[in-house]
Design an enzyme around this catalytic site. Sequence first.
Site, PDB file in Angstrom:
ATOM      1  N   ASN A  85       4.353  23.513  33.659  1.00  0.00           N
ATOM      2  CA  ASN A  85       5.757  24.513  33.469  1.00  0.00           C
ATOM      3  C   ASN A  85       5.113  26.145  33.606  1.00  0.00           C
ATOM      4  O   ASN A  85       4.796  26.354  31.615  1.00  0.00           O
ATOM      5  CB  ASN A  85       6.544  24.335  32.777  1.00  0.00           C
ATOM      6  CG  ASN A  85       8.472  24.936  33.619  1.00  0.00           C
ATOM      7  OD1 ASN A  85       8.026  26.259  33.730  1.00  0.00           O
ATOM      8  ND2 ASN A  85       9.623  24.521  33.119  1.00  0.00           N
ATOM      9  N   ARG A 111      19.019  27.602  25.409  1.00  0.00           N
ATOM     10  CA  ARG A 111      18.836  28.960  26.558  1.00  0.00           C
ATOM     11  C   ARG A 111      19.566  28.173  27.870  1.00  0.00           C
ATOM     12  O   ARG A 111      18.817  27.514  28.980  1.00  0.00           O
ATOM     13  CB  ARG A 111      17.316  28.356  27.141  1.00  0.00           C
ATOM     14  CG  ARG A 111      16.636  29.487  27.944  1.00  0.00           C
ATOM     15  CD  ARG A 111      15.005  29.633  28.324  1.00  0.00           C
ATOM     16  NE  ARG A 111      14.316  30.494  29.101  1.00  0.00           N
ATOM     17  CZ  ARG A 111      13.979  30.095  30.122  1.00  0.00           C
ATOM     18  NH1 ARG A 111      12.900  29.322  29.778  1.00  0.00           N
ATOM     19  NH2 ARG A 111      13.606  30.489  30.918  1.00  0.00           N
ATOM     20  N   HIS A 130       9.412  22.776  37.222  1.00  0.00           N
ATOM     21  CA  HIS A 130      10.360  23.429  36.812  1.00  0.00           C
ATOM     22  C   HIS A 130      11.229  22.933  37.013  1.00  0.00           C
ATOM     23  O   HIS A 130      12.262  22.152  37.755  1.00  0.00           O
ATOM     24  CB  HIS A 130      10.778  24.383  38.196  1.00  0.00           C
ATOM     25  CG  HIS A 130       9.431  25.787  38.345  1.00  0.00           C
ATOM     26  ND1 HIS A 130       9.253  26.418  37.768  1.00  0.00           N
ATOM     27  CD2 HIS A 130       8.242  25.547  39.004  1.00  0.00           C
ATOM     28  CE1 HIS A 130       7.890  27.194  37.821  1.00  0.00           C
ATOM     29  NE2 HIS A 130       7.692  26.795  39.337  1.00  0.00           N
ATOM     30  N   LEU A 131      12.290  22.775  35.705  1.00  0.00           N
ATOM     31  CA  LEU A 131      13.747  22.437  36.100  1.00  0.00           C
ATOM     32  C   LEU A 131      15.179  23.075  36.918  1.00  0.00           C
ATOM     33  O   LEU A 131      15.450  22.643  37.268  1.00  0.00           O
ATOM     34  CB  LEU A 131      14.046  22.867  34.349  1.00  0.00           C
ATOM     35  CG  LEU A 131      13.083  22.531  33.065  1.00  0.00           C
ATOM     36  CD1 LEU A 131      13.488  23.208  32.127  1.00  0.00           C
ATOM     37  CD2 LEU A 131      14.070  21.247  32.498  1.00  0.00           C
ATOM     38  N   SER A 132      14.528  24.302  37.106  1.00  0.00           N
ATOM     39  CA  SER A 132      15.566  24.610  37.975  1.00  0.00           C
ATOM     40  C   SER A 132      14.953  25.073  39.612  1.00  0.00           C
ATOM     41  O   SER A 132      13.761  24.497  39.538  1.00  0.00           O
ATOM     42  CB  SER A 132      16.261  26.220  37.516  1.00  0.00           C
ATOM     43  OG  SER A 132      14.792  26.997  37.948  1.00  0.00           O
ATOM     44  N   ARG A 150      12.001  34.265  42.106  1.00  0.00           N
ATOM     45  CA  ARG A 150      11.884  33.666  41.075  1.00  0.00           C
ATOM     46  C   ARG A 150      11.045  32.539  42.819  1.00  0.00           C
ATOM     47  O   ARG A 150      10.978  31.404  42.950  1.00  0.00           O
ATOM     48  CB  ARG A 150      13.132  33.025  40.635  1.00  0.00           C
ATOM     49  CG  ARG A 150      13.463  33.648  39.691  1.00  0.00           C
ATOM     50  CD  ARG A 150      13.937  32.603  38.998  1.00  0.00           C
ATOM     51  NE  ARG A 150      15.217  33.295  37.562  1.00  0.00           N
ATOM     52  CZ  ARG A 150      14.851  33.476  36.986  1.00  0.00           C
ATOM     53  NH1 ARG A 150      13.780  33.101  35.843  1.00  0.00           N
ATOM     54  NH2 ARG A 150      15.505  34.003  35.456  1.00  0.00           N
ATOM     55  N   TYR A 177      19.498  25.410  32.302  1.00  0.00           N
ATOM     56  CA  TYR A 177      18.360  24.025  32.164  1.00  0.00           C
ATOM     57  C   TYR A 177      18.659  23.232  31.373  1.00  0.00           C
ATOM     58  O   TYR A 177      17.553  22.763  31.245  1.00  0.00           O
ATOM     59  CB  TYR A 177      16.586  25.409  31.179  1.00  0.00           C
ATOM     60  CG  TYR A 177      16.645  26.652  32.272  1.00  0.00           C
ATOM     61  CD1 TYR A 177      16.110  26.778  33.000  1.00  0.00           C
ATOM     62  CD2 TYR A 177      17.229  27.457  31.300  1.00  0.00           C
ATOM     63  CE1 TYR A 177      15.116  27.518  33.536  1.00  0.00           C
ATOM     64  CE2 TYR A 177      16.492  29.224  31.812  1.00  0.00           C
ATOM     65  CZ  TYR A 177      15.737  29.133  33.234  1.00  0.00           C
ATOM     66  OH  TYR A 177      15.287  29.734  33.900  1.00  0.00           O
ATOM     67  N   PRO A 230       6.121  30.537  28.341  1.00  0.00           N
ATOM     68  CA  PRO A 230       7.286  30.813  27.556  1.00  0.00           C
ATOM     69  C   PRO A 230       9.063  30.473  27.798  1.00  0.00           C
ATOM     70  O   PRO A 230       9.143  30.412  28.812  1.00  0.00           O
ATOM     71  CB  PRO A 230       7.139  32.499  28.012  1.00  0.00           C
ATOM     72  CG  PRO A 230       6.276  32.282  29.600  1.00  0.00           C
ATOM     73  CD  PRO A 230       5.557  31.336  29.449  1.00  0.00           C
ATOM     74  N   ASN A 231       9.549  31.019  26.391  1.00  0.00           N
ATOM     75  CA  ASN A 231      10.949  30.190  26.439  1.00  0.00           C
ATOM     76  C   ASN A 231      11.433  29.476  26.260  1.00  0.00           C
ATOM     77  O   ASN A 231      12.162  28.442  26.148  1.00  0.00           O
ATOM     78  CB  ASN A 231      11.668  31.369  27.813  1.00  0.00           C
ATOM     79  CG  ASN A 231      11.468  32.936  26.788  1.00  0.00           C
ATOM     80  OD1 ASN A 231      11.061  33.483  25.582  1.00  0.00           O
ATOM     81  ND2 ASN A 231      10.868  33.861  27.985  1.00  0.00           N
ATOM     82  N   ARG A 238      17.339  30.677  43.548  1.00  0.00           N
ATOM     83  CA  ARG A 238      18.609  31.463  42.574  1.00  0.00           C
ATOM     84  C   ARG A 238      17.455  33.053  42.856  1.00  0.00           C
ATOM     85  O   ARG A 238      17.469  33.477  43.876  1.00  0.00           O
ATOM     86  CB  ARG A 238      17.047  30.370  41.090  1.00  0.00           C
ATOM     87  CG  ARG A 238      17.325  30.041  40.726  1.00  0.00           C
ATOM     88  CD  ARG A 238      16.839  29.563  39.788  1.00  0.00           C
ATOM     89  NE  ARG A 238      17.415  30.176  38.357  1.00  0.00           N
ATOM     90  CZ  ARG A 238      17.008  30.839  36.842  1.00  0.00           C
ATOM     91  NH1 ARG A 238      15.791  29.379  36.500  1.00  0.00           N
ATOM     92  NH2 ARG A 238      17.056  31.281  36.178  1.00  0.00           N
ATOM     93  N   ALA A 254       8.023  31.829  33.459  1.00  0.00           N
ATOM     94  CA  ALA A 254       8.353  33.137  34.225  1.00  0.00           C
ATOM     95  C   ALA A 254       6.710  33.398  34.627  1.00  0.00           C
ATOM     96  O   ALA A 254       6.562  34.411  35.975  1.00  0.00           O
ATOM     97  CB  ALA A 254       8.527  34.362  32.520  1.00  0.00           C
ATOM     98  N   ASP A 257      -5.941  31.559  38.827  1.00  0.00           N
ATOM     99  CA  ASP A 257      -7.349  31.704  39.022  1.00  0.00           C
ATOM    100  C   ASP A 257      -7.767  30.351  37.815  1.00  0.00           C
ATOM    101  O   ASP A 257      -8.188  29.878  38.117  1.00  0.00           O
ATOM    102  CB  ASP A 257      -7.931  33.115  38.099  1.00  0.00           C
ATOM    103  CG  ASP A 257      -7.716  34.397  39.457  1.00  0.00           C
ATOM    104  OD1 ASP A 257      -7.432  34.100  40.182  1.00  0.00           O
ATOM    105  OD2 ASP A 257      -7.988  35.448  39.058  1.00  0.00           O
ATOM    106  N   GLU A 275       2.617  21.695  39.380  1.00  0.00           N
ATOM    107  CA  GLU A 275       3.834  22.861  39.089  1.00  0.00           C
ATOM    108  C   GLU A 275       4.714  22.493  38.606  1.00  0.00           C
ATOM    109  O   GLU A 275       5.378  21.363  39.872  1.00  0.00           O
ATOM    110  CB  GLU A 275       3.755  23.336  40.014  1.00  0.00           C
ATOM    111  CG  GLU A 275       4.727  25.164  39.172  1.00  0.00           C
ATOM    112  CD  GLU A 275       4.377  25.577  39.890  1.00  0.00           C
ATOM    113  OE1 GLU A 275       3.338  26.843  40.433  1.00  0.00           O
ATOM    114  OE2 GLU A 275       5.876  26.593  40.790  1.00  0.00           O
TER     115      GLU A 275
HETATM  116  C1  DQA Z   1      11.807  27.885  35.189  1.00  0.00           C
HETATM  117  C2  DQA Z   1      12.106  29.048  36.154  1.00  0.00           C
HETATM  118  C3  DQA Z   1      11.483  29.930  36.159  1.00  0.00           C
HETATM  119  O1  DQA Z   1      11.444  31.390  37.122  1.00  0.00           O
HETATM  120  C4  DQA Z   1      12.240  30.637  35.163  1.00  0.00           C
HETATM  121  O2  DQA Z   1      11.223  31.634  34.395  1.00  0.00           O
HETATM  122  C5  DQA Z   1      11.920  29.635  33.320  1.00  0.00           C
HETATM  123  C6  DQA Z   1      11.828  28.621  33.651  1.00  0.00           C
HETATM  124  C7  DQA Z   1      12.088  26.641  35.289  1.00  0.00           C
HETATM  125  O3  DQA Z   1      11.817  25.495  34.634  1.00  0.00           O
HETATM  126  O4  DQA Z   1      13.467  26.193  36.222  1.00  0.00           O
HETATM  127  O5  DQA Z   1      11.242  30.252  32.745  1.00  0.00           O
HETATM  128  O6  DQA Z   1      10.020  28.136  34.679  1.00  0.00           O
END
Ligand code: DQA
Length: 150
Positions: A73, A17, A99-101, A110, A22, A9-10, A106, A76, A86, A97
């Site tokens: 990724n 964003r 993550h950008l950040s 998270r 990000y 999501p997002n 953070r 959230a 699962d 997995e």
């Molecule tokens: C994220 C980190 C998550 O905590 C956050 O909710 C995101 C992006 C990242 O790529 O850094 O939407 O997955």
Amino acid sequence: MRILVLNGPNLNLLGQREPDIYGSTTLDEIVKKITDRGKDLGVEVEAIQSNDEGALVTSVQKSIGRYDGIILNPAAYTHTSVALCDAIKAVPTPCVEVHLSNIYAREEYRHASLTAGACIGQISGFGDRSYVLALDAIVEYLRNRKSKEN
Ligand code: DQA
């Protein structure tokens, strides 16, 4: 070899964003970077983004027989989704997995990933480079696994 890049999501809003966190690269640009890297490695890359937890679970389930590996990724849902954890455990497709950040630098909520334990590894904090690093890692993992089988 076929790799699914699954974004939660997002992440469709990347570029606009919270760019201070990000970056300014859009999701399309990230997909192009991984696809190009895939070409260098001789690997086919397909990307799916969804804001919906159930759709992400379904994509993980449908990876069986279609993809050799997943770069995920969960956004959230990383911090909330037992269902995604699962699903990753339920399929034989190895998952990395990303993550950008750096989620560990953070907010405290998270710091926990419910999904990382089901994955072969996690890459966090390198901006859009995280995806290319994840592709390199999963391709190397799959090639090593194959050479051990032979
Ligand atoms: C994220 C980190 C998550 O905590 C956050 O909710 C995101 C992006 C990242 O790529 O850094 O939407 O997955």
